[in-house]
Motif scaffolding. Structure first.
Motif, PDB file in Angstrom:
ATOM      1  N   ASN A 282       0.843  -1.197   0.000  1.00  0.00           N
ATOM      2  CA  ASN A 282       0.000   0.000   0.000  1.00  0.00           C
ATOM      3  C   ASN A 282       0.874   1.242   0.000  1.00  0.00           C
ATOM      4  OD1 ASN A 282      -2.152  -1.737   0.213  1.00  0.00           O
ATOM      5  ND2 ASN A 282      -2.571  -1.296   2.361  1.00  0.00           N
TER       6      ASN A 282
ATOM      7  N   PRO B 296      -4.458   1.424  -1.278  1.00  0.00           N
ATOM      8  CA  PRO B 296      -5.675   1.223  -2.058  1.00  0.00           C
ATOM      9  C   PRO B 296      -6.467   2.521  -2.240  1.00  0.00           C
ATOM     10  CG  PRO B 296      -6.036   0.500   0.187  1.00  0.00           C
ATOM     11  CD  PRO B 296      -4.586   0.852   0.090  1.00  0.00           C
TER      12      PRO B 296
ATOM     13  N   GLY C   3      -6.522  -7.391  -2.675  1.00  0.00           N
ATOM     14  CA  GLY C   3      -7.847  -7.467  -2.084  1.00  0.00           C
ATOM     15  C   GLY C   3      -8.944  -7.290  -3.111  1.00  0.00           C
TER      16      GLY C   3
ATOM     17  N   THR D 296      -8.396  -1.041  -5.635  1.00  0.00           N
ATOM     18  CA  THR D 296      -9.263  -0.436  -4.622  1.00  0.00           C
ATOM     19  C   THR D 296      -9.124  -1.044  -3.227  1.00  0.00           C
ATOM     20  OG1 THR D 296     -11.062  -1.897  -5.315  1.00  0.00           O
ATOM     21  CG2 THR D 296     -10.954   0.273  -6.339  1.00  0.00           C
ATOM     22  N   ARG D 297      -8.376  -2.141  -3.101  1.00  0.00           N
ATOM     23  CA  ARG D 297      -8.175  -2.747  -1.784  1.00  0.00           C
ATOM     24  C   ARG D 297      -6.706  -3.088  -1.585  1.00  0.00           C
ATOM     25  NH1 ARG D 297     -13.720  -6.445  -2.098  1.00  0.00           N
ATOM     26  NH2 ARG D 297     -15.120  -4.640  -2.171  1.00  0.00           N
ATOM     27  N   ASP D 298      -6.357  -3.588  -0.411  1.00  0.00           N
ATOM     28  CA  ASP D 298      -4.963  -3.798  -0.029  1.00  0.00           C
ATOM     29  C   ASP D 298      -4.174  -4.656  -1.011  1.00  0.00           C
ATOM     30  OD1 ASP D 298      -5.392  -2.367   2.280  1.00  0.00           O
ATOM     31  OD2 ASP D 298      -5.659  -4.119   3.557  1.00  0.00           O
TER      32      ASP D 298
ATOM     33  N   ASN E 138     -20.458  -0.269  -0.659  1.00  0.00           N
ATOM     34  CA  ASN E 138     -19.071  -0.214  -0.184  1.00  0.00           C
ATOM     35  C   ASN E 138     -18.425   1.118  -0.591  1.00  0.00           C
ATOM     36  OD1 ASN E 138     -16.055  -2.205  -0.643  1.00  0.00           O
ATOM     37  ND2 ASN E 138     -16.869  -1.272   1.205  1.00  0.00           N
TER      38      ASN E 138
ATOM     39  N   ASN F 237     -12.388   1.151   2.001  1.00  0.00           N
ATOM     40  CA  ASN F 237     -11.382   0.096   1.981  1.00  0.00           C
ATOM     41  C   ASN F 237     -10.617  -0.072   3.294  1.00  0.00           C
ATOM     42  OD1 ASN F 237      -9.588   2.345   1.884  1.00  0.00           O
ATOM     43  ND2 ASN F 237      -9.713   2.345  -0.346  1.00  0.00           N
ATOM     44  N   SER F 238     -11.109   0.518   4.368  1.00  0.00           N
ATOM     45  CA  SER F 238     -10.375   0.426   5.628  1.00  0.00           C
ATOM     46  C   SER F 238     -11.282  -0.043   6.761  1.00  0.00           C
ATOM     47  CB  SER F 238      -9.789   1.796   6.004  1.00  0.00           C
ATOM     48  OG  SER F 238     -10.834   2.704   6.357  1.00  0.00           O
TER      49      SER F 238
ATOM     50  N   HIS G  83     -15.221  -5.053   1.189  1.00  0.00           N
ATOM     51  CA  HIS G  83     -13.865  -5.373   1.621  1.00  0.00           C
ATOM     52  C   HIS G  83     -13.894  -6.207   2.894  1.00  0.00           C
ATOM     53  CE1 HIS G  83     -14.752  -1.722   3.917  1.00  0.00           C
ATOM     54  NE2 HIS G  83     -13.605  -1.792   4.571  1.00  0.00           N
TER      55      HIS G  83
END
Length: 634
Positions: free
Chosen positions: A40, A92, A138, A205-207, A360, A370-371, A398
């Motif tokens: 990240n 992300p 992710g 968009t994610r880790d 989401n 995303n967290s 996520h």
């Protein structure tokens, strides 16, 4: 001549690199349990509108693509891109909210990340161990190709599920480079299809993690005691790929509850010892793998010792799984979910699912959530509303969203984006949907709070659709028969003030769910007159109802877009829903205003769907308190 030959060889090698499609590994379970290097942070990016970094001017894959990260070696060299001089974007994250030029953009963006890999010496303790390194994403929306150090790693399609590649043999000590080509253009044969009512956030968009997975080198041996000796014979690195611990349904017998345990190695190695421990319960279960690398057995637990997971008691146990020198841990809750007639039973007791639908999207403003912090804020609003249940629409959210919900005692409906008019006759479309279903279930099948796998939303009836969705339902059960199957249907048998649900998919689902918008797409004054006919002896969830309002806009209750209009709509709908026979829950549409390109009305929508009970800035509308009061009395 030698220089020409070298150039030809290089071109040939590059063409092979571009065309090679590596097989994506099965998804590793509980990626958080492993040591990993987070990738990240800031990534360089290049917007590639005509995909010149992938195709030549004849639309053939080019061996000179951006994935080479080439640098001029001589003054006369022509290279028309430079990642290192290009801007950076946080990963992300989606590109739509990080670069104002890309707000509406749908197309290709290239991303590049450099990272350092230190020298790693394997530990030795009598026998040698090793590890593999998996590059884990992710989610990337939607179509992505991945290279490591200019070598093709693989290709993935689908914007909301995780995937991983084994990149061990491509890494080197010192600097390494990951390059990702991301394309979020929409197509009719995609899942979701060409049109959908949410923002098509593009990007990584994610880790992103480089996961260090411990392995041991084993040969095939059916003698547990001889495992150490077999190490010297050879060759197959294996690790724990997947596992499942599920409380079995049925009555408690002899005051014992039973937990079904399954563990899968990454290789089909027989006779290998795996130990599953639940320290708090003082349980230890030795397992032996079969010829497919699977091991399974049943643990008996005194019923009075096992605290079951529920919204009022979100209890999880530490579970340890050991395979030779690998020891991973997870936090797992135990509960049962089933139906009886028109009731949903949690741990054998009827429960009313007081829910809300959620996209989401970040809680304060737009952008892909995303967290864990995003998840906690959204779920805290749901808890304040009085919810014990959330519908995570219309795609897998996520992982932190599901895990935070589990900690907070919130049950979950998880869904794949088979949305509206899918290409029902297209084989690749079905395979895409099935892959997303597989990966959703694979990631979250140990989360006690996930009780419903949803296979579709608002799909038009046809023979082809029934075959497509029927096969998805059967596939879901083959992967996980411990949860309920549902989908959001449409009411198609409306006649005056009688709504009749008539859907062939009723035979495949455990819970009959449907969307209805009395008061928004039909006069709210019709609500007291409506009668509902649901000719199935199954629990009913009204998976959507609601209407739009702009926060702070006030007026008469019959004036569109006012908070008073939405407030009255909720009041009339709640009274109407109380009359539905077999109603087992609701998930109104929706917790928070969310971005949608279909919502263009100036000064009201401004590219937001305004059906949220909370505004895009986190402000609660009047209807929020109507639903809160209704749930308090349930």
């Amino acid at each position: 001549m030698k220089k020409l030959f070298t150039t030809i060889c290089l071109v040939f090698e590059c063409m092979l690199t571009v065309s090679a499609e590596e097989t994506i590994l099965p998804l590793i379970q509980n990626v958080q349990a492993y040591e990993s290097l987070s990738l990240n942070g800031e990534w360089n990016y290049i917007v590639d509108v005509q995909e010149e970094g992938y195709y030549d001017y004849r639309m053939n894959p080019t061996p000179w693509g951006f994935f080479r990260n080439a640098k001029p070696q001589r003054p006369e060299d022509l290279i028309e891109y430079d990642f290192d001089k290009s801007p950076t974007m946080h990963i992300p994250g989606d590109w739509n909210t990080q670069d104002e030029r890309l707000f509406f953009y749908e197309g290709t963006v290239w991303f590049k990340k450099s990272f350092q890999l230190p020298s790693s010496k394997e530990e030795k303790s009598g026998v040698e161990t090793n590890h593999r390194r998996l590059l884990y994403f992710g989610a990337v929306n939607y179509d992505c190709h991945v290279w490591v150090n200019s070598k093709k790693v693989g290709h993935h399609i689908g914007g909301f599920t995780p995937f991983n590649f084994d990149v061990t043999d491509l890494l080197k000590e010192g600097e390494n480079i990951v390059i990702v080509k991301v394309d979020n253009k929409r197509h009719a044969e995609d899942v979701p299809t060409q049109i959908f009512d949410w923002w098509n956030y593009g990007g990584i968009t994610r880790d992103v993690r480089l996961v260090k997975v411990p392995t041991a080198f084993f040969g095939n041996s059916t003698e547990v005691a001889s495992q150490e000796r077999s190490l010297a014979s050879v060759a197959t690195p294996s690790y724990i790929e997947d596992y499942s611990l599920q409380l079995m349904k049925g009555e408690v017998k002899d005051k014992q509850r039973k937990i079904l345990v399954k563990v899968q190695l990454s290789e089909p190695l027989e006779g290998h010892l795996i130990t599953v421990n639940i320290p708090e319960l003082k349980l230890s279960l030795p397992l032996l793998t079969n010829a497919k690398g699977w091991a399974s057995d049943i643990i008996s637990v005194p019923a009075k010792k096992l605290s079951l997971w529920s919204p009022d008691n979100p209890k999880c146990y530490r579970v340890e799984i050991k395979h030779y020198m690998t020891n991973i841990a997870d936090s797992i809750g135990f509960r049962t979910i089933e139906t009886r007639g028109k009731q949903i039973l949690l741990n054998g007791q009827p429960i009313f699912l007081k829910g809300i639908s959620i996209h989401n999207e970040k809680p304060n403003g737009g952008g892909r959530a995303n967290s864990a912090e995003d998840a906690y804020t959204l779920l805290s609003w749901a808890k304040e509303l009085g919810c014990n249940f959330v519908r995570l629409a219309h795609y897998p959210h996520h992982e932190e969203m599901v895990r935070e919900a589990e900690k907070m005692g919130i049950l979950v409906w998880s869904e794949i984006p088979v949305y509206w008019t899918i290409a029902w006759k297209n084989r690749k479309t079905y395979e895409n949907a099935q892959n997303q279903l597989r990966d959703m279930i694979s990631r979250d099948h140990n989360r006690a709070n996930v009780i419903i796998w949803s296979i579709a939303n608002e799909t038009p009836h046809s023979k082809e659709r029934d075959t497509f969705l029927g096969n998805l339902a059967k596939y879901a059960r083959s992967l996980d028969d411990t949860r309920l199957i549902s989908m959001a249907m449409e009411v198609t048998g409306a006649s005056n003030y009688v709504n009749r649900l008539n859907d062939n998919m009723n035979q495949y689902v455990d819970v009959v769910s449907f969307n209805q918008y009395i008061g928004w797409y039909r006069d709210v004054n019709d609500a007291p007159k409506m009668k509902w006919e649901i000719p199935y002896n199954k629990p009913v969830i009204v998976s959507e109802f609601g209407g739009g309002a702009k926060y702070g806009y006030h007026g008469a209750k019959n004036q569109r877009w006012t908070e008073e209009f939405q407030e009255n709509l909720y009041r009339e709908n709640c009274a109407m829903l109380d009359k539905i026979d077999g109603l087992a829950g609701t998930t109104p549409w929706i917790l928070k205003d969310f971005r949608s390109p279909r919502r263009v009305l100036p000064d009201v929508q401004d590219y937001y769907n305004r059906k949220g009970l909370v505004s895009d800035k986190g402000e609660k509308k009047k209807a929020f308190y109507v639903l809160q009061k209704w749930y308090a009395n349930k």
